[in-house]
Design a protein around this motif. Structure first.
Motif, PDB file in Angstrom:
ATOM      1  N   PRO A   1       0.737  -0.916   0.209  1.00  0.00           N
ATOM      2  CA  PRO A   1      -0.482   0.335  -0.101  1.00  0.00           C
ATOM      3  C   PRO A   1       0.914   0.880   0.043  1.00  0.00           C
ATOM      4  N   GLU A   2       0.029   2.187  -0.311  1.00  0.00           N
ATOM      5  CA  GLU A   2       1.101   3.534  -0.294  1.00  0.00           C
ATOM      6  C   GLU A   2       0.403   4.088   0.248  1.00  0.00           C
ATOM      7  N   ASN A   3       1.353   5.162   0.874  1.00  0.00           N
ATOM      8  CA  ASN A   3       1.084   6.298   2.175  1.00  0.00           C
ATOM      9  C   ASN A   3       1.523   7.507   1.206  1.00  0.00           C
ATOM     10  N   PRO A   4       0.403   8.634   0.620  1.00  0.00           N
ATOM     11  CA  PRO A   4       0.607   9.648   0.305  1.00  0.00           C
ATOM     12  C   PRO A   4       1.070  10.738   1.076  1.00  0.00           C
ATOM     13  N   ALA A   5       0.188  10.628   2.314  1.00  0.00           N
ATOM     14  CA  ALA A   5       0.400  11.692   3.295  1.00  0.00           C
ATOM     15  C   ALA A   5      -0.106  10.842   4.897  1.00  0.00           C
ATOM     16  N   PHE A   6       0.923  12.210   5.791  1.00  0.00           N
ATOM     17  CA  PHE A   6      -0.187  11.458   7.114  1.00  0.00           C
ATOM     18  C   PHE A   6      -1.566  11.194   6.996  1.00  0.00           C
ATOM     19  N   GLY A   7      -1.965  10.048   8.317  1.00  0.00           N
ATOM     20  CA  GLY A   7      -3.075   9.695   8.816  1.00  0.00           C
ATOM     21  C   GLY A   7      -3.030   8.842   8.732  1.00  0.00           C
ATOM     22  N   ASP A   8      -4.245   8.048   9.142  1.00  0.00           N
ATOM     23  CA  ASP A   8      -4.912   7.021   8.640  1.00  0.00           C
ATOM     24  C   ASP A   8      -5.195   7.071   6.735  1.00  0.00           C
ATOM     25  N   TYR A   9      -5.450   7.756   5.837  1.00  0.00           N
ATOM     26  CA  TYR A   9      -5.697   7.594   4.608  1.00  0.00           C
ATOM     27  C   TYR A   9      -4.031   6.588   3.835  1.00  0.00           C
ATOM     28  N   TYR A  10      -4.598   5.859   2.667  1.00  0.00           N
ATOM     29  CA  TYR A  10      -3.383   5.024   2.147  1.00  0.00           C
ATOM     30  C   TYR A  10      -4.012   4.529   0.632  1.00  0.00           C
ATOM     31  N   ARG A  11      -3.343   3.805  -0.207  1.00  0.00           N
ATOM     32  CA  ARG A  11      -4.190   2.933  -1.247  1.00  0.00           C
ATOM     33  C   ARG A  11      -3.867   2.282  -1.653  1.00  0.00           C
ATOM     34  N   GLU A  12      -4.342   0.908  -2.219  1.00  0.00           N
ATOM     35  CA  GLU A  12      -4.006   0.231  -2.728  1.00  0.00           C
ATOM     36  C   GLU A  12      -3.238   0.197  -3.664  1.00  0.00           C
ATOM     37  N   VAL A  13      -2.325  -0.374  -3.851  1.00  0.00           N
ATOM     38  CA  VAL A  13      -1.493  -0.389  -6.360  1.00  0.00           C
ATOM     39  C   VAL A  13      -1.451  -1.913  -6.235  1.00  0.00           C
ATOM     40  N   GLY A  14      -1.467  -1.812  -7.222  1.00  0.00           N
ATOM     41  CA  GLY A  14      -0.724  -3.389  -7.842  1.00  0.00           C
ATOM     42  C   GLY A  14      -1.076  -3.633  -9.440  1.00  0.00           C
ATOM     43  N   VAL A  15      -1.070  -4.730  -9.872  1.00  0.00           N
ATOM     44  CA  VAL A  15      -1.289  -5.338 -11.398  1.00  0.00           C
ATOM     45  C   VAL A  15      -1.785  -5.775 -11.389  1.00  0.00           C
ATOM     46  N   PHE A  16      -2.595  -6.340 -12.207  1.00  0.00           N
ATOM     47  CA  PHE A  16      -3.636  -6.847 -12.661  1.00  0.00           C
ATOM     48  C   PHE A  16      -3.174  -7.645 -14.035  1.00  0.00           C
ATOM     49  N   GLN A  17      -2.559  -8.782 -14.430  1.00  0.00           N
ATOM     50  CA  GLN A  17      -1.636  -9.272 -15.244  1.00  0.00           C
ATOM     51  C   GLN A  17      -2.922 -10.041 -16.076  1.00  0.00           C
ATOM     52  N   VAL A  18      -3.177  -9.847 -17.428  1.00  0.00           N
ATOM     53  CA  VAL A  18      -4.123 -10.840 -18.235  1.00  0.00           C
ATOM     54  C   VAL A  18      -2.243 -11.057 -18.892  1.00  0.00           C
TER      55      VAL A  18
ATOM     56  N   ARG B   1       2.116 -16.966 -25.729  1.00  0.00           N
ATOM     57  CA  ARG B   1       1.243 -16.193 -24.320  1.00  0.00           C
ATOM     58  C   ARG B   1       2.360 -14.672 -23.945  1.00  0.00           C
ATOM     59  N   VAL B   2       0.721 -13.934 -24.277  1.00  0.00           N
ATOM     60  CA  VAL B   2       1.415 -12.464 -24.656  1.00  0.00           C
ATOM     61  C   VAL B   2       0.279 -11.844 -23.044  1.00  0.00           C
ATOM     62  N   PRO B   3       1.991 -11.660 -22.161  1.00  0.00           N
ATOM     63  CA  PRO B   3       1.430 -10.568 -21.099  1.00  0.00           C
ATOM     64  C   PRO B   3       0.559  -9.233 -21.093  1.00  0.00           C
ATOM     65  N   ILE B   4      -0.282  -8.988 -20.947  1.00  0.00           N
ATOM     66  CA  ILE B   4      -0.190  -7.612 -20.162  1.00  0.00           C
ATOM     67  C   ILE B   4      -0.729  -7.014 -19.135  1.00  0.00           C
ATOM     68  N   SER B   5       0.293  -5.974 -18.672  1.00  0.00           N
ATOM     69  CA  SER B   5       0.503  -5.729 -17.087  1.00  0.00           C
ATOM     70  C   SER B   5      -0.521  -4.498 -17.178  1.00  0.00           C
ATOM     71  N   ILE B   6      -1.777  -3.722 -16.151  1.00  0.00           N
ATOM     72  CA  ILE B   6      -2.143  -2.943 -15.960  1.00  0.00           C
ATOM     73  C   ILE B   6      -2.189  -2.874 -14.526  1.00  0.00           C
ATOM     74  N   GLN B   7      -1.548  -1.560 -14.140  1.00  0.00           N
ATOM     75  CA  GLN B   7      -1.131  -0.720 -13.790  1.00  0.00           C
ATOM     76  C   GLN B   7      -2.608  -0.227 -12.540  1.00  0.00           C
ATOM     77  N   TYR B   8      -2.523  -0.079 -11.397  1.00  0.00           N
ATOM     78  CA  TYR B   8      -3.656   0.032 -10.743  1.00  0.00           C
ATOM     79  C   TYR B   8      -3.776   1.355  -9.781  1.00  0.00           C
ATOM     80  N   PHE B   9      -4.605   1.468  -8.765  1.00  0.00           N
ATOM     81  CA  PHE B   9      -4.506   1.970  -7.765  1.00  0.00           C
ATOM     82  C   PHE B   9      -5.873   2.202  -6.708  1.00  0.00           C
ATOM     83  N   ALA B  10      -6.091   2.123  -6.370  1.00  0.00           N
ATOM     84  CA  ALA B  10      -7.754   2.085  -5.094  1.00  0.00           C
ATOM     85  C   ALA B  10      -7.579   2.839  -3.989  1.00  0.00           C
ATOM     86  N   SER B  11      -8.603   3.528  -4.098  1.00  0.00           N
ATOM     87  CA  SER B  11      -8.577   4.145  -2.445  1.00  0.00           C
ATOM     88  C   SER B  11     -10.548   4.118  -2.063  1.00  0.00           C
ATOM     89  N   ALA B  12     -10.633   3.780  -0.952  1.00  0.00           N
ATOM     90  CA  ALA B  12     -12.452   4.481  -0.695  1.00  0.00           C
ATOM     91  C   ALA B  12     -12.791   6.100  -0.606  1.00  0.00           C
TER      92      ALA B  12
END
Length: 132
Positions: free
Chosen positions: A48-65, A121-132
């Motif tokens: 998870p990334e913490n771009p600011a102090f406090g309780d806020y964070y965001r999930e990041v990752g790759v959706f690999q197809v 096989r042809v891999p495709i990497s889809i980078q995402y981030f998510a927050s509430a």
């Protein structure tokens, strides 16, 4: 925030793509049909990334197809599908599932194809981030 909601958003989007391809989902029984293309979908969460102090964070990752096409037919069909997946998950696309916004962070990366058993096989990497 839940990886379940992130997975749901990304898999729902992939499943809605036309024309559909049979899909090997993570930890779900799947038997490829000889000579028939299919795709694998894997969620690869990062730290998870913490771009600011406090309780806020965001999930990041790759959706690999990974596109799995029969070998010997040339790269054309797999390459065309890879480009279509890239467009379907274009940068800035926002998906919502269970109150979580999943944003495609970058233009998806299409890697070089390679032989994998009886498939190309042809891999495709889809980078995402998510927050509430």
């Amino acid at each position: 925030m839940s990886n379940d909601a992130i997975r749901k958003a990304l898999e729902t989007r992939l499943n809605a793509m036309a024309p559909p391809l049979p899909t090997a989902w993570q930890n779900v029984q799947f038997t490829p049909v000889p000579g028939v293309p299919y795709q694998r979908a894997d969620l690869l969460p990062g730290a998870p990334e913490n771009p600011a102090f406090g309780d806020y964070y965001r999930e990041v990752g790759v959706f690999q197809v990974s596109l799995m096409y029969p070998q010997g037919a040339g790269p054309g069909a797999a390459d065309a599908r890879a480009k279509a997946v890239r467009e379907w998950f274009s940068r800035g696309t926002t998906l919502i599932a269970d109150g979580i916004a999943v944003v495609i962070q970058r233009t998806p990366a299409i890697a070089a194809g390679y032989a994998d058993g009886d498939r190309w096989r042809v891999p495709i990497s889809i980078q995402y981030f998510a927050s509430a």
